[in-house]
Design a protein around this motif. Structure first.
Motif, PDB file in Angstrom:
ATOM      1  N   HIS A 152       0.821  -1.211   0.000  1.00  0.00           N
ATOM      2  CA  HIS A 152       0.000   0.000   0.000  1.00  0.00           C
ATOM      3  C   HIS A 152       0.861   1.269   0.000  1.00  0.00           C
ATOM      4  N   CYS A 155       1.909   1.994  -3.516  1.00  0.00           N
ATOM      5  CA  CYS A 155       0.956   1.740  -4.611  1.00  0.00           C
ATOM      6  C   CYS A 155       0.572   2.999  -5.381  1.00  0.00           C
ATOM      7  N   ARG A 157      -2.150   3.504  -6.652  1.00  0.00           N
ATOM      8  CA  ARG A 157      -3.572   3.806  -6.416  1.00  0.00           C
ATOM      9  C   ARG A 157      -3.835   4.407  -5.046  1.00  0.00           C
ATOM     10  N   CYS A 175      -8.765   2.368  -6.356  1.00  0.00           N
ATOM     11  CA  CYS A 175      -8.218   1.465  -5.328  1.00  0.00           C
ATOM     12  C   CYS A 175      -8.994   0.147  -5.281  1.00  0.00           C
ATOM     13  N   LEU A 176      -8.254  -0.960  -5.138  1.00  0.00           N
ATOM     14  CA  LEU A 176      -8.843  -2.292  -5.285  1.00  0.00           C
ATOM     15  C   LEU A 176      -9.227  -2.963  -3.957  1.00  0.00           C
ATOM     16  N   CYS A 181      -8.020  -6.479  -2.257  1.00  0.00           N
ATOM     17  CA  CYS A 181      -6.589  -6.144  -2.131  1.00  0.00           C
ATOM     18  C   CYS A 181      -6.156  -6.109  -0.655  1.00  0.00           C
ATOM     19  N   PRO A 184      -2.595  -3.003   2.199  1.00  0.00           N
ATOM     20  CA  PRO A 184      -2.257  -2.209   3.386  1.00  0.00           C
ATOM     21  C   PRO A 184      -1.548  -3.004   4.478  1.00  0.00           C
TER      22      PRO A 184
HETATM   23  S1  SF4 Z   1      -5.593  -1.100  -1.018  1.00  0.00           S
HETATM   24 FE1  SF4 Z   1      -4.424  -2.105  -2.664  1.00  0.00          FE
HETATM   25  S2  SF4 Z   1      -5.047  -1.056  -4.581  1.00  0.00           S
HETATM   26 FE2  SF4 Z   1      -5.718   0.219  -2.846  1.00  0.00          FE
HETATM   27  S3  SF4 Z   1      -4.054   1.705  -2.611  1.00  0.00           S
HETATM   28 FE3  SF4 Z   1      -3.640  -0.005  -1.185  1.00  0.00          FE
HETATM   29  S4  SF4 Z   1      -2.332  -1.408  -2.283  1.00  0.00           S
HETATM   30 FE4  SF4 Z   1      -3.209  -0.024  -3.801  1.00  0.00          FE
END
Ligand code: SF4
Length: 278
Positions: A152, A155, A157, A175-176, A181, A184
């Motif tokens: 995270h 990332c 995103r 964000c996935l 995902c 984090p």
């Molecule tokens: S939750 Fe996943 S997709 Fe969203 S910002 Fe964090 S790492 Fe990226």
């Protein structure tokens, strides 16, 4: 196989032992063997993976476990596996020390990120040559500079997450987290490093993080396509904070998208600029 036999006889010294793949538990089988390579000259019997590790690990200058199967057991070691397989540190013990007094060095990943693997090998070569200090490892025996941050934190995103802007289907640039995902809470540098020459890196290119570098993988990250348990609470907080931030930012964004009003073709200078009088 030549090098394995030579290393065993002490004809290669020093050497680094790289183990790939999980280590089966040969003590639980009823007959035969789970995994082997090469043949014992004296008995004519296959040499099991475990036996090779027993023969070579303590003689090796350094021992590296390459990939999540070798580091922590990985997919083969998930609940219900019949071979009782495990990671190298489960087999040798976390207190294992190589001939140079080093712990096992774990480079997890399913598959291992190639630059992470080569960089770790290179680091050990520098260390062996006296050109680098002892390799810094975390509690899970991972190089700290590679696994000290979460997916995270690197990332692409992250901006969408911060604004509470979540994808609800694949193919979205947002964000996935809502579609599974785990970024984090997963230690991995792939979002920063990418896969090849800096390109890719699971969430950066639309793939959810499934925690493949983690000791608890895969059991603690399944089912993969569901929203991670902590994500619903954190996303509720992020959504309320994020929607407020988004609307405030949209006002600033609209203002920034307009040119200042003194840029015109009229005869008067309207910048408010007062020339200094001489
Ligand atoms: S939750 Fe996943 S997709 Fe969203 S910002 Fe964090 S790492 Fe990226």
């Amino acid at each position: 196989m030549k090098y394995f036999y030579q290393a065993e006889k002490g004809q290669i010294d020093p050497f680094v032992l790289v183990v790939e793949g999980s280590i089966p538990n040969e003590k639980i089988k009823k007959e035969g063997y789970w995994a082997a390579q090469g043949t014992d000259y004296n008995t004519g019997q296959p040499i099991t993976t475990c036996e090779w590790i027993d023969r070579l690990a303590s003689k090796a200058w350094g021992v590296i476990a390459c990939g999540t199967c070798a580091t922590y057991g990985g997919i083969h070691a998930m609940a219900g596996n019949p071979t009782g397989c495990m990671g190298l540190a489960d087999y040798l013990g976390k207190d294992f020390r190589s001939a140079a007094g080093l712990p096992i060095v774990n480079v997890p990943g399913c598959p291992v990120q190639p630059d992470n693997m080569m960089e770790t090998l290179l680091y050990l070569l520098f260390q062996a040559a006296g050109l680098a200090p002892i390799i810094p490892l975390d509690e899970q025996l991972r190089p700290t500079w590679l696994f000290g941050k979460t997916v995270h934190e690197g990332c692409d995103r992250g901006g969408y997450y911060e604004q509470g802007d979540f994808a609800h289907e694949y193919g979205s640039p947002k964000c996935l987290v809502k579609i599974g995902c785990w970024g984090p809470v997963v230690n991995c540098n792939v979002t920063k490093r990418g896969w090849m020459r800096g390109i890719g890196g699971c969430p950066n290119v639309g793939g959810i993080c499934i925690g493949c570098t983690m000791p608890g993988f895969p059991d603690k990250f399944m089912p993969f396509m569901d929203q991670p348990p902590g994500a619903s609470l954190s996303s509720v907080i992020v959504v309320s904070y994020g929607s407020m931030i988004r609307s405030l930012r949209s006002i600033t964004n609209m203002s920034g998208n307009r040119e200042p009003k003194w840029r015109h073709r009229g005869r008067a200078l309207t910048t408010g600029y007062q020339p200094t009088s001489y």
